[in-house]
Structure formats: structure tokens, C-alpha cells
Design a protein around this motif. Sequence first.
Motif, PDB file in Angstrom:
ATOM      1  N   LEU A 147       6.900  97.747 -28.747  1.00 49.51           N
ATOM      2  CA  LEU A 147       7.242  96.454 -28.142  1.00 49.51           C
ATOM      3  C   LEU A 147       6.511  96.199 -26.823  1.00 49.51           C
ATOM      4  O   LEU A 147       7.100  95.777 -25.837  1.00 49.51           O
ATOM      5  N   GLY A 148       5.229  96.495 -26.815  1.00 44.72           N
ATOM      6  CA  GLY A 148       4.418  96.187 -25.644  1.00 44.72           C
ATOM      7  C   GLY A 148       4.513  97.191 -24.522  1.00 44.72           C
ATOM      8  O   GLY A 148       3.953  96.985 -23.452  1.00 44.72           O
ATOM      9  N   GLU A 149       5.246  98.274 -24.764  1.00 41.69           N
ATOM     10  CA  GLU A 149       5.329  99.289 -23.719  1.00 41.69           C
ATOM     11  C   GLU A 149       4.725 100.595 -24.205  1.00 41.69           C
ATOM     12  O   GLU A 149       4.781 100.920 -25.392  1.00 41.69           O
ATOM     13  N   LEU A 150       4.152 101.331 -23.257  1.00 43.95           N
ATOM     14  CA  LEU A 150       3.658 102.668 -23.572  1.00 43.95           C
ATOM     15  C   LEU A 150       4.848 103.613 -23.433  1.00 43.95           C
ATOM     16  O   LEU A 150       5.367 103.823 -22.341  1.00 43.95           O
ATOM     17  N   ILE A 151       5.314 104.149 -24.558  1.00 45.81           N
ATOM     18  CA  ILE A 151       6.522 104.973 -24.527  1.00 45.81           C
ATOM     19  C   ILE A 151       6.189 106.408 -24.142  1.00 45.81           C
ATOM     20  O   ILE A 151       6.830 107.012 -23.289  1.00 45.81           O
ATOM     21  N   GLU A 152       5.146 106.925 -24.793  1.00 41.29           N
ATOM     22  CA  GLU A 152       4.837 108.324 -24.537  1.00 41.29           C
ATOM     23  C   GLU A 152       3.347 108.567 -24.714  1.00 41.29           C
ATOM     24  O   GLU A 152       2.705 107.974 -25.576  1.00 41.29           O
ATOM     25  N   TYR A 153       2.795 109.436 -23.887  1.00 41.84           N
ATOM     26  CA  TYR A 153       1.366 109.722 -23.955  1.00 41.84           C
ATOM     27  C   TYR A 153       1.172 111.181 -23.634  1.00 41.84           C
ATOM     28  O   TYR A 153       1.735 111.703 -22.660  1.00 41.84           O
ATOM     29  N   GLY A 154       0.422 111.886 -24.469  1.00 42.64           N
ATOM     30  CA  GLY A 154       0.211 113.298 -24.181  1.00 42.64           C
ATOM     31  C   GLY A 154      -0.708 113.918 -25.209  1.00 42.64           C
ATOM     32  O   GLY A 154      -1.319 113.218 -26.024  1.00 42.64           O
ATOM     33  N   ASN A 155      -0.825 115.245 -25.174  1.00 46.38           N
ATOM     34  CA  ASN A 155      -1.637 115.938 -26.168  1.00 46.38           C
ATOM     35  C   ASN A 155      -1.071 115.692 -27.557  1.00 46.38           C
ATOM     36  O   ASN A 155       0.150 115.719 -27.760  1.00 46.38           O
ATOM     37  N   THR A 156      -1.977 115.461 -28.505  1.00 43.68           N
ATOM     38  CA  THR A 156      -1.537 115.128 -29.850  1.00 43.68           C
ATOM     39  C   THR A 156      -0.602 116.190 -30.424  1.00 43.68           C
ATOM     40  O   THR A 156       0.427 115.879 -31.015  1.00 43.68           O
ATOM     41  N   ASN A 157      -0.951 117.441 -30.203  1.00 43.86           N
ATOM     42  CA  ASN A 157      -0.108 118.513 -30.736  1.00 43.86           C
ATOM     43  C   ASN A 157       1.317 118.434 -30.197  1.00 43.86           C
ATOM     44  O   ASN A 157       2.275 118.572 -30.942  1.00 43.86           O
ATOM     45  N   ASP A 158       1.406 118.188 -28.912  1.00 40.83           N
ATOM     46  CA  ASP A 158       2.739 118.108 -28.300  1.00 40.83           C
ATOM     47  C   ASP A 158       3.505 116.922 -28.850  1.00 40.83           C
ATOM     48  O   ASP A 158       4.673 117.036 -29.211  1.00 40.83           O
ATOM     49  N   ILE A 159       2.839 115.764 -28.914  1.00 44.66           N
ATOM     50  CA  ILE A 159       3.526 114.562 -29.357  1.00 44.66           C
ATOM     51  C   ILE A 159       4.066 114.737 -30.769  1.00 44.66           C
ATOM     52  O   ILE A 159       5.181 114.345 -31.078  1.00 44.66           O
ATOM     53  N   PHE A 160       3.263 115.372 -31.621  1.00 43.90           N
ATOM     54  CA  PHE A 160       3.715 115.493 -33.007  1.00 43.90           C
ATOM     55  C   PHE A 160       4.665 116.664 -33.225  1.00 43.90           C
ATOM     56  O   PHE A 160       5.446 116.645 -34.158  1.00 43.90           O
ATOM     57  N   SER A 161       4.599 117.679 -32.362  1.00 42.33           N
ATOM     58  CA  SER A 161       5.516 118.808 -32.597  1.00 42.33           C
ATOM     59  C   SER A 161       6.799 118.680 -31.787  1.00 42.33           C
ATOM     60  O   SER A 161       7.872 118.993 -32.283  1.00 42.33           O
ATOM     61  N   MET A 162       6.676 118.230 -30.548  1.00 42.31           N
ATOM     62  CA  MET A 162       7.920 118.083 -29.780  1.00 42.31           C
ATOM     63  C   MET A 162       7.862 116.862 -28.861  1.00 42.31           C
ATOM     64  O   MET A 162       7.680 117.011 -27.650  1.00 42.31           O
ATOM     65  N   PRO A 163       8.011 115.702 -29.461  1.00 41.98           N
ATOM     66  CA  PRO A 163       7.990 114.482 -28.656  1.00 41.98           C
ATOM     67  C   PRO A 163       9.145 114.493 -27.664  1.00 41.98           C
ATOM     68  O   PRO A 163      10.263 114.923 -28.008  1.00 41.98           O
ATOM     69  N   THR A 164       8.872 114.064 -26.447  1.00 37.45           N
ATOM     70  CA  THR A 164       9.927 114.091 -25.447  1.00 37.45           C
ATOM     71  C   THR A 164      10.842 112.883 -25.579  1.00 37.45           C
ATOM     72  O   THR A 164      11.984 112.921 -25.162  1.00 37.45           O
ATOM     73  N   HIS A 165      10.315 111.819 -26.137  1.00 30.24           N
ATOM     74  CA  HIS A 165      11.099 110.600 -26.197  1.00 30.24           C
ATOM     75  C   HIS A 165      11.727 110.428 -27.583  1.00 30.24           C
ATOM     76  O   HIS A 165      11.093 110.675 -28.595  1.00 30.24           O
ATOM     77  N   LYS A 166      12.957 109.977 -27.595  1.00 29.38           N
ATOM     78  CA  LYS A 166      13.650 109.824 -28.877  1.00 29.38           C
ATOM     79  C   LYS A 166      12.972 108.815 -29.792  1.00 29.38           C
ATOM     80  O   LYS A 166      12.872 108.996 -30.996  1.00 29.38           O
ATOM     81  N   LYS A 167      12.505 107.711 -29.167  1.00 29.88           N
ATOM     82  CA  LYS A 167      11.866 106.671 -29.969  1.00 29.88           C
ATOM     83  C   LYS A 167      10.589 107.188 -30.636  1.00 29.88           C
ATOM     84  O   LYS A 167      10.295 106.868 -31.785  1.00 29.88           O
TER      85      LYS A 167
END
Lengths: 295, 249
Positions: free
Chosen positions: B219-239
Motif C-alpha cells: 500500500l505504498g509503503e516500504l514495509i521491510e528491506y534486507g538481505n534476501t535470505n533473511d527476508i525469506f527465512s525470518m521476516p521481521t514484519h508480520k505483513k
Amino acid sequence: MASDKGDPGQKSQKFWENFMKTLFFISALTSVIAVFLICIFLFAGGIPAMFKIGLFEFIFGRKWAPNDVPPLFGILPMIMGSIYITGGAIAVGVPTGILTAAYMARLCPQNLYRVLKPAVGVLAGIPSIVYGFFGMVVIVPLVSQVFSANGNTILSASILLGIMILPTVIGISETAIRAVPESYYEGSLALGASNEWSIFFVILPAAKSGILAAVILGVGRAIGETMAVIMVAGGQPRLPNSILDGVRTLTANIVTEMPYAADLHREALIATGVVLFVFILIINLLVALLKRGGN
Amino acid sequence: MNKFSISQLYLYYDNFCALTDINIDIEDKNITAFIGPSGCGKSTFLKTLNRMNDLVDGCKVTGEVLLDGTNIYKDVDTNLLRKRVGMVFQKPNPFPMSVYDNIAYGPRAHGVKSKAMLDEIVEKSLQSAAIWDELKDRLRKPALALSGGQQQRICIARAVAVSPEVLLMDEPTSALDPISTSKIEDLVLELKEKYTIIIVTHNMQQAARVSDKTAFFLLGELIEYGNTNDIFSMPTHKKTEGYISGRFG
């Protein structure tokens, strides 16, 4: 109901249906029949004269002198006259028209477009006698002043016809340019090409078959024009040596002499019409081929 | 090294706020993937990076977009910017001309006239798009006669031909079949050596396969940004977790 054969309501309904069907059919046939009849009468009236004069002497004869004894009916000067003037009109009208179309389709601000578009439309609706008058009072004196010569020349006629074909060229080119997918334009801009570069090197080339059709229709308009040309082109039936010579076109030849022509002279004029008609047929054929190629 | 440094970016279409307070640094010679559901603003954001949004009526951008430290909304000529930041579109859009002229188009627009030089650029660009061997005997053929996958690689070659520093790819494989897609993905991994690549994708596996960093938009906001491995294995944000695991989007 099908069993109610005698029902007068159903009968009359059927009659109307057939009647309307026939009416539509006849309407649709009208233009075809008209073309067909024009062909027959033109060719029947003109072709015998061509053979009496001799096909070669008629088309390639350099001298038109119907009152000489024996009379000479060579229409090469008029064929060349039509070709020169049409070529001149293309040289004047096509670059201007294409640039105008590109401007209208791609660059022009909305407010200006609202003026430009109807202006071009009006240009299309002006009767050719009015164009001729404009040519007589503006273009002819101008040409005569600039080149200190008689102003009734190929040049004047070319300029005038160039203006007259503008609406045809602009209208069809604009449609063709607008039909080019926006993705080409975006692709070009995304490479860092300027707006103008994108228009000249992607959009116009992509619209080229439509633009070519516009040019050919412009040729058709120019070659068939009569009244305006008579008023500014001089009308001398001779092969011109320069664009500052006066000239007579195929159309002008017919109109100027038809009122007093008789016998073979008259038939030769009809034959002139045949030649003109063949030119137009060729042009239509080219447009049709282009359309097929475009799809 | 950061190639792009974006801070407090807002983008409006008339009164609609399409991007809200985007802050992100994009690394040089890396592949960054933008993911998120349709309409989340990821493509819009991509187009702010080469100012293709300028073409949209009523689009307004505030905030800072620095390319190598220079604000591209202030001090940069857009044509030069787009030469540096190339773009590959969702639907392959080769021009209706020959393969050769497609590739040579960009260099010509930037003033390259010499035939020998253009020949060299065309060959090199097609090579770096891994399509030279397929097409070297068909350079004069119209590009539109090629398959969709080949067309997309032509578009990549065309973008590479003006030697950009960054390549923006807007769902470059969404119109392609699986084989063409994997060819493009391999190509993207190769291109990373020379270019900074930002790729918008709907395909989460694709993001996981090719990218080094991933940014998730919603919805027009950057929710989370990080290393791809981290994002896909342990995303910090619920969304983010919800989207990646396929709960919405």
C-alpha cells in the motif's frame, strides 16, 4: 405461428422484411454500379479516339493543337503538367503535413490542439474555387514579384495544391501516429533518447505505412484537382522547361476545351479523362496494397 | 557502496498518495528485488528512479533520490539520467525495426555514427544479453518476428547498449514462458557483475533465486528491506511473513 399461413399480419411483416433487405442491397450496390457505369461510358467514349489518333501519338505526342489542319492530339504536355504539379504539391504539402500531424499527435498542448484540429477541418471544407481565388490574389502576385516573372506557374500551382492536400495528409498521418503503441515511445525515452528523437526515429517510422497511405491519397487529391489549378497554373498546353513556366494539367485540358469541342476533339478530351481515370485507379490500387501490407 | 540513496520520498498522482515516506539505500553491483502485491507501488517506485513517472500527468514527487550523491530530481538532465539508468519493461517492447537497428538505436540517439563502432556495440550488447549466437545471422531480421523470450533479451541488449550503470527491470519475465524466464534469470545473475540491477517481480521464487536484497512494499509503503535470505527465512514484519507465505497478495 407457422400453421397460420393466411395471417395477413405475418404476410405483411415478411413483405417488409424482404422489401427492406432489397432496399439495403440496392443502396449498397449504388456505388458499385456508379463506378461500373463511369468506367463503361468513359472507356466507350474515349478509347475509340485513342485508336483513331494512335495510342502512341496520343499519350506521347508533344503537341496539342486541335485547331491545326490536320489537328494534333498529343497529351504528353498535360500528363507531364499533372505530374509536375502533383510532385510540387507533394514537395510542399507532405513534409509540412507530416510535421503538423506529428506536432498535433505528440507535442501540441491541449489548448492549441483545440484550435488546430478544427482549423485543419475547415481547410478540408473550403471549396476549391475559393482556394483558386486565394491563389490568384495572393500566391500568383507573390511568385511574380519574387521571381519577376509571370506568376501563373507550376510553382504557384504547387504551393496552392500543397496547401490543399494538407488536410488529407494531416488527418490520416495523425491517425497513424496516434495508433503507434505508447510502449515504443517509452522504450525510446528509457534509453535516454530525447522526445524529438523518439518521435522522428521510432514513432514516425512505426507509422510509416499509414503515412504513406496519407501521401498517396494526397496525390489522388492533387492530381484530380481542377478549378484551383486552372486559376493559377497558366494553362499553356506545352512541355514546361522550368517551374516558372505555365502549364496545363489533364483536368484543366478537359474543362477549358470541352465547352466548344466537337467530334474527334471532343472524343480526345474524353480520352484525356480516361488517362486521368487510369492514374486514379493506380493510386487506389496502391492504397489497397498498402492497407493489405499493413495488416 | 550505495548506488541509490532515497530518503523521505513521497509520490502523488494528483491527490492520491501512491508512495509514502520511502527510505532505502540500494547497493552498487547488486541485485535488489522489489516484491509486494499488485498496486503496492513497487513499479511506481521503480519508475521514480529513472523519472519515467514524469510522463504521467499529475504525478508529483517530493523527497530526495540520490544517484551517486546527486539528486536526480534537481540537478540532472533526464535524458542523461535515463542513459545511466536503463529500463526493461514488463511486456517486451522492441521497436518495429531490425534487430541491429534496435540495439544501435540508443547509441545512435547519443551520437554514435561510426559503422564500425555500432557493429561492435551491437555484437557486445547481444553477447551480454546471451543472444548473440542465436541471432548473429539474423541481425537484419525484424525484431518483432522473434519469440517473446528473444524479444525480451533484445530489450535487455538494447538497454545495455548505451552502457548504463543501473538496470531497472519491471517484471521482465511475467509475459514469458518458464524456459525463457529461466534464461532471463541466468542473464540477470550474469549482468550483476557490471550493473546495479533492480528487479520488480510478482514471483517470490524469482526474488529468492536472483536477488541479494529484497524490499517488500505494501500500500505504498516500504514495509521491510534486507538481505534476501533473511527476508525469506525470518521476516521481521508480520505483513512480510503473511505475503511471503501466500496468505494475501
